[in-house]
Scaffold this motif. Sequence first.
Motif, PDB file in Angstrom:
ATOM      1  N   ASP A  75      42.671  37.168  24.038  1.00 51.10           N
ATOM      2  CA  ASP A  75      42.508  36.445  25.299  1.00 51.10           C
ATOM      3  C   ASP A  75      42.719  34.946  25.095  1.00 51.10           C
ATOM      4  O   ASP A  75      43.349  34.268  25.915  1.00 51.10           O
ATOM      5  CB  ASP A  75      41.119  36.695  25.902  1.00 51.10           C
ATOM      6  N   THR A  76      42.176  34.424  23.997  1.00 49.80           N
ATOM      7  CA  THR A  76      42.355  33.010  23.682  1.00 49.80           C
ATOM      8  C   THR A  76      43.817  32.708  23.388  1.00 49.80           C
ATOM      9  O   THR A  76      44.352  31.676  23.827  1.00 49.80           O
ATOM     10  CB  THR A  76      41.489  32.614  22.475  1.00 49.80           C
ATOM     11  N   VAL A  77      44.486  33.598  22.654  1.00 46.55           N
ATOM     12  CA  VAL A  77      45.908  33.426  22.364  1.00 46.55           C
ATOM     13  C   VAL A  77      46.711  33.406  23.664  1.00 46.55           C
ATOM     14  O   VAL A  77      47.603  32.567  23.853  1.00 46.55           O
ATOM     15  CB  VAL A  77      46.413  34.549  21.434  1.00 46.55           C
ATOM     16  N   ALA A  78      46.391  34.325  24.572  1.00 41.23           N
ATOM     17  CA  ALA A  78      47.115  34.409  25.843  1.00 41.23           C
ATOM     18  C   ALA A  78      46.879  33.167  26.699  1.00 41.23           C
ATOM     19  O   ALA A  78      47.812  32.610  27.289  1.00 41.23           O
ATOM     20  CB  ALA A  78      46.691  35.666  26.600  1.00 41.23           C
ATOM     21  N   GLY A  79      45.634  32.707  26.781  1.00 40.81           N
ATOM     22  CA  GLY A  79      45.319  31.524  27.582  1.00 40.81           C
ATOM     23  C   GLY A  79      45.989  30.277  27.046  1.00 40.81           C
ATOM     24  O   GLY A  79      46.517  29.451  27.800  1.00 40.81           O
ATOM     25  N   TYR A 106      51.100  32.640  35.470  1.00 41.26           N
ATOM     26  CA  TYR A 106      51.307  33.423  34.257  1.00 41.26           C
ATOM     27  C   TYR A 106      50.366  34.616  34.133  1.00 41.26           C
ATOM     28  O   TYR A 106      50.703  35.603  33.476  1.00 41.26           O
ATOM     29  CB  TYR A 106      51.128  32.528  33.024  1.00 41.26           C
ATOM     30  N   THR A 107      49.189  34.529  34.699  1.00 43.39           N
ATOM     31  CA  THR A 107      48.212  35.611  34.533  1.00 43.39           C
ATOM     32  C   THR A 107      47.212  35.585  35.681  1.00 43.39           C
ATOM     33  O   THR A 107      46.962  34.537  36.279  1.00 43.39           O
ATOM     34  CB  THR A 107      47.467  35.459  33.185  1.00 43.39           C
ATOM     35  N   THR A 108      46.629  36.746  35.963  1.00 45.17           N
ATOM     36  CA  THR A 108      45.588  36.829  36.988  1.00 45.17           C
ATOM     37  C   THR A 108      44.212  37.061  36.365  1.00 45.17           C
ATOM     38  O   THR A 108      43.217  37.163  37.089  1.00 45.17           O
ATOM     39  CB  THR A 108      45.904  37.980  37.969  1.00 45.17           C
ATOM     40  N   GLU A 109      44.151  37.125  35.029  1.00 46.34           N
ATOM     41  CA  GLU A 109      42.896  37.419  34.360  1.00 46.34           C
ATOM     42  C   GLU A 109      42.053  36.145  34.220  1.00 46.34           C
ATOM     43  O   GLU A 109      42.500  35.152  33.635  1.00 46.34           O
ATOM     44  CB  GLU A 109      43.163  38.049  32.998  1.00 46.34           C
ATOM     45  N   THR A 110      40.837  36.182  34.741  1.00 46.30           N
ATOM     46  CA  THR A 110      39.975  34.999  34.801  1.00 46.30           C
ATOM     47  C   THR A 110      39.692  34.410  33.417  1.00 46.30           C
ATOM     48  O   THR A 110      39.741  33.191  33.227  1.00 46.30           O
ATOM     49  CB  THR A 110      38.639  35.355  35.490  1.00 46.30           C
ATOM     50  N   ALA A 111      39.394  35.261  32.439  1.00 42.31           N
ATOM     51  CA  ALA A 111      39.066  34.781  31.098  1.00 42.31           C
ATOM     52  C   ALA A 111      40.241  34.022  30.475  1.00 42.31           C
ATOM     53  O   ALA A 111      40.061  32.989  29.809  1.00 42.31           O
ATOM     54  CB  ALA A 111      38.662  35.947  30.195  1.00 42.31           C
ATOM     55  N   VAL A 112      41.420  34.517  30.704  1.00 39.97           N
ATOM     56  CA  VAL A 112      42.618  33.879  30.159  1.00 39.97           C
ATOM     57  C   VAL A 112      42.847  32.529  30.843  1.00 39.97           C
ATOM     58  O   VAL A 112      43.187  31.530  30.193  1.00 39.97           O
ATOM     59  CB  VAL A 112      43.840  34.801  30.340  1.00 39.97           C
ATOM     60  N   ILE A 113      42.650  32.464  32.152  1.00 40.84           N
ATOM     61  CA  ILE A 113      42.827  31.212  32.901  1.00 40.84           C
ATOM     62  C   ILE A 113      41.836  30.145  32.438  1.00 40.84           C
ATOM     63  O   ILE A 113      42.189  28.969  32.278  1.00 40.84           O
ATOM     64  CB  ILE A 113      42.687  31.466  34.413  1.00 40.84           C
ATOM     65  N   GLU A 114      40.588  30.544  32.193  1.00 43.29           N
ATOM     66  CA  GLU A 114      39.580  29.574  31.746  1.00 43.29           C
ATOM     67  C   GLU A 114      39.944  28.960  30.393  1.00 43.29           C
ATOM     68  O   GLU A 114      39.753  27.765  30.167  1.00 43.29           O
ATOM     69  CB  GLU A 114      38.208  30.267  31.655  1.00 43.29           C
ATOM     70  N   ILE A 115      40.499  29.766  29.508  1.00 40.54           N
ATOM     71  CA  ILE A 115      40.952  29.247  28.217  1.00 40.54           C
ATOM     72  C   ILE A 115      42.101  28.259  28.424  1.00 40.54           C
ATOM     73  O   ILE A 115      42.165  27.195  27.802  1.00 40.54           O
ATOM     74  CB  ILE A 115      41.394  30.397  27.291  1.00 40.54           C
ATOM     75  N   GLY A 116      42.998  28.611  29.318  1.00 41.49           N
ATOM     76  CA  GLY A 116      44.128  27.736  29.612  1.00 41.49           C
ATOM     77  C   GLY A 116      43.688  26.381  30.141  1.00 41.49           C
ATOM     78  O   GLY A 116      44.271  25.346  29.808  1.00 41.49           O
ATOM     79  N   LEU A 117      42.657  26.364  30.959  1.00 44.90           N
ATOM     80  CA  LEU A 117      42.138  25.105  31.501  1.00 44.90           C
ATOM     81  C   LEU A 117      41.583  24.199  30.404  1.00 44.90           C
ATOM     82  O   LEU A 117      41.700  22.971  30.476  1.00 44.90           O
ATOM     83  CB  LEU A 117      41.058  25.389  32.539  1.00 44.90           C
ATOM     84  N   VAL A 118      40.971  24.803  29.381  1.00 44.18           N
ATOM     85  CA  VAL A 118      40.456  24.010  28.259  1.00 44.18           C
ATOM     86  C   VAL A 118      41.613  23.324  27.532  1.00 44.18           C
ATOM     87  O   VAL A 118      41.540  22.131  27.203  1.00 44.18           O
ATOM     88  CB  VAL A 118      39.656  24.902  27.285  1.00 44.18           C
ATOM     89  N   ARG A 119      42.688  24.058  27.297  1.00 48.25           N
ATOM     90  CA  ARG A 119      43.845  23.460  26.605  1.00 48.25           C
ATOM     91  C   ARG A 119      44.439  22.331  27.442  1.00 48.25           C
ATOM     92  O   ARG A 119      44.836  21.295  26.901  1.00 48.25           O
ATOM     93  CB  ARG A 119      44.899  24.516  26.309  1.00 48.25           C
ATOM     94  N   MET A 120      44.524  22.514  28.746  1.00 47.03           N
ATOM     95  CA  MET A 120      45.036  21.456  29.620  1.00 47.03           C
ATOM     96  C   MET A 120      44.198  20.183  29.492  1.00 47.03           C
ATOM     97  O   MET A 120      44.735  19.070  29.449  1.00 47.03           O
ATOM     98  CB  MET A 120      45.033  21.928  31.072  1.00 47.03           C
TER      99      MET A 120
END
Length: 460
Positions: free
Chosen positions: A274-278, A349-363
């Motif tokens: 999940d972290t890799v995907a986000g 890119y994704t509809t999965e909440t956990a993946v989106i939250e990880i992506g926001l951290v990277r941003m």
Amino acid sequence: MQTKKEKQELDLLHGSLWNKILLFALPLAASSILQQLFNSADVAVVGRFAGSQALAAVGSNGAVINLLVNIFVGLSVGANVMIARFLGEGNTSQVRKAVHTTVLVALLSGLLIMILGLIITRPILQLIQTPHDIIDLATVYLRIYFLGMPFMMLYNFGSAILRSRGDTKTPFICLLISGIINVLLNLFFVIVCKLSVAGVGIATVISNIISASLILWFLTHEKGALRVNLRRLRMDVDILKSIAKIGLPAGLQGVVFSLSNICVQSALNSLGSDTVAGSAAALNFEYFVYFLLNAFTQACVTFTGQNYGAGEYARCRRVTQLCLLMGFVFSTSLSLIFFFAGKGALHFYTTETAVIEIGLVRMKYCLVMQFISVFMDVLSGSMRGLGYSLTPALISFAGSCAFRLLWVYLVFPLAPSFATLMWVYPISWLISSVASIVAYFIIRRRVANQQPNTTKTLSA
């Protein structure tokens, strides 16, 4: 009378600079962003229609691909600088030799990367601890992807040839056509044929073949010294040495970045799929910003190379100043747009909440801070245009590779979180940028001192 083609070419040696830099950089940025949009379509299609594991498999392979590709992409930078310098000098004979040497290098390097990539794909993925649930998918995607390397190299080197005389529009046209086909094939292979990551890889290879064929067609129909005659492909040893002198350090700098990013990716893989995907989803927006900034870096390389060859040293300084300013304004603006779009952008890119939250951290930690790398990138381009390619490579090794390795193996284990890992990027950009500023002023003074009998100095 000038032909229509001649009128469209940019005169990099005379007149106003800011508008010509924009005319050069914006089509190049559009090409790179368009290419990334098509790459993002790969990620988006598998993420939305094949699941988060497929998303992670496709999106996590950038560092592995770049490790093998960057050394030869660096050679294309060397070709760009040398051809631009010969054009600035008005040396038509050397331009022709450099062009044909460059095309041959492109074909040979592409074949080498293809063979090497097919052999070492699985061992590298295992070495960087790719999660067990995605390693098979990642292997399939990478092996298909590497089949297109000869065509990708031909497009990249061909684009470098055209950029040397200020033409960034033709590569954009080639990429636009091949990219649209890529997206359509993605949808067909993944949704209709159910081929998942294999479908995305096949679509990418086909689009690479199309873009390479188009760029080769334009080069073989050029008028003047840049025209390619396939029967006259020869390796000029002296020119190859000159290209390598500038290109190999640039390529090694790219390899250093890739090695450090592979180490970061290895640490990232330990945090789960999940972290890799986000992270992979958010990384796409960093690519957009980087390619916009890199367009001004390439403008700095080409404009500086031609003007240095023509002895216009004060103009070299002005080029660097304008590219720094424009690169900062454009890249920072795009970073903020993506950051404030946040969840809406990641939802592409994704509809999965956990993946989106990880992506926001990277941003938060990387995208917003990316403006720091402007000085590192543009000043590296300026130094290469002046013929000093080893210096930025050494700065990259110390500021990026060495520092990131220390961070991953000393700091990250103390607080093994995604946020801790992401801090490595802005800090390494800051270190490299400060070192690049110091190095640029030293080299600028050195070049000025080499020209004691002219008023056209960099210190003017």
